[in-house]
Design an enzyme around this catalytic site. Structure first.
Site, PDB file in Angstrom:
ATOM      1  N   THR A   3      59.975  18.474  35.693  1.00 49.38           N
ATOM      2  CA  THR A   3      61.176  18.448  34.857  1.00 49.38           C
ATOM      3  C   THR A   3      60.968  19.279  33.588  1.00 49.38           C
ATOM      4  O   THR A   3      61.388  18.897  32.494  1.00 49.38           O
ATOM      5  CB  THR A   3      61.618  17.010  34.509  1.00 49.38           C
ATOM      6  N   GLU A  45      52.748  15.051  40.070  1.00 50.94           N
ATOM      7  CA  GLU A  45      53.714  15.670  39.166  1.00 50.94           C
ATOM      8  C   GLU A  45      54.211  14.603  38.201  1.00 50.94           C
ATOM      9  O   GLU A  45      54.989  13.730  38.580  1.00 50.94           O
ATOM     10  CB  GLU A  45      54.890  16.255  39.957  1.00 50.94           C
ATOM     11  N   ARG A  75      60.317  13.055  31.848  1.00 52.64           N
ATOM     12  CA  ARG A  75      61.529  12.234  31.757  1.00 52.64           C
ATOM     13  C   ARG A  75      61.328  11.008  30.884  1.00 52.64           C
ATOM     14  O   ARG A  75      62.209  10.154  30.816  1.00 52.64           O
ATOM     15  CB  ARG A  75      61.958  11.792  33.160  1.00 52.64           C
ATOM     16  N   LYS A  80      61.186  25.140  44.536  1.00 52.29           N
ATOM     17  CA  LYS A  80      61.534  23.731  44.695  1.00 52.29           C
ATOM     18  C   LYS A  80      63.006  23.648  45.080  1.00 52.29           C
ATOM     19  O   LYS A  80      63.878  24.007  44.278  1.00 52.29           O
ATOM     20  CB  LYS A  80      61.276  22.993  43.376  1.00 52.29           C
TER      21      LYS A  80
END
Length: 212
Positions: A71, A43, A47, A131
């Site tokens: 994200t 993943e 960011r 999640k």
């Protein structure tokens, strides 16, 4: 509304590295190191400014890696990660706009939840894998156990506070499909290009996960 629920029919690892990259050049050797350690999923989080280019590099050079974008918090990011080559996406939350975007694109998606009401809402939309984030602040193992009784048809990928010390206990829970963690890709190892260390950490995590 119903949406595409992310199931994991193709990758085998129950440990999902949560990755923040500072340089695009780190992406491909990192993917190879994770594969060497037995982890076939990663993943890459949005960011940093290099995230999309890093996803592109891995998608192009390491086709065996099951590549996710993390994200993802805005609807506009969905086509961006698809165009970069991501095969699925994860988010810390679950907004209406984001759900509409992944529904329209058919991108497999793992929404973020933290409370029972959020779990129930995501389930009503059509998700069965979510999640739990931030997992430690949400209650960790005790929260996962508590959610399992009233919501037995939902499975989780807890992220946030997962470590080698609690990985086996977390993965042993019947409502945990996989777990995400950043300890597999320490920032100093990425900065130094210490791919052997990352491969070793991946191998250790794989051993812990397969022992459950």
């Amino acid at each position: 509304m119903t949406t595409t629920c992310f199931t994991r029919p193709t990758f085998t690892s129950r440990v999902v590295p949560v990755i923040v990259l500072s340089e695009e050049a780190q992406a491909v050797p990192l993917a190879h190191a994770l594969l060497e350690g037995g982890i076939d999923v990663m993943e890459i989080t949005l960011r940093s400014g290099v995230a999309l280019r890093a996803i592109e590099a891995v998608a192009r050079a390491v086709p065996k890696m099951h590549l996710g974008a993390g994200t993802v918090t805005r609807a506009a990011e969905v086509p961006q990660v698809i165009n970069a080559g991501a095969k699925f996406a994860l988010s810390p939350g679950c907004s209406d706009a984001l759900v509409e975007a992944v529904e329209a694109s058919k991108l497999p998606f793992i929404p973020g939840v933290m409370t029972p009401s959020e779990v129930m809402r995501a389930r009503d939309i059509g998700f069965r894998l979510m999640k739990l984030f931030p997992a430690a602040q949400a209650g960790g193992i005790n929260m996962l156990k508590a959610l399992g009784a009233p919501l037995p048809d939902v499975r989780f990928c807890p992220t946030g506070g997962v470590s080698p010390e609690n990985l086996r206990d977390i993965l042993s829970l019947p409502n945990v499909a996989m777990a995400g963690g950043s300890w597999l890709t320490p920032s100093d190892a990425l900065r130094q290009g210490d791919w052997k260390r990352i491969a070793r950490l991946a191998r250790e995590a794989t051993t812990l996960a397969t022992a459950v």
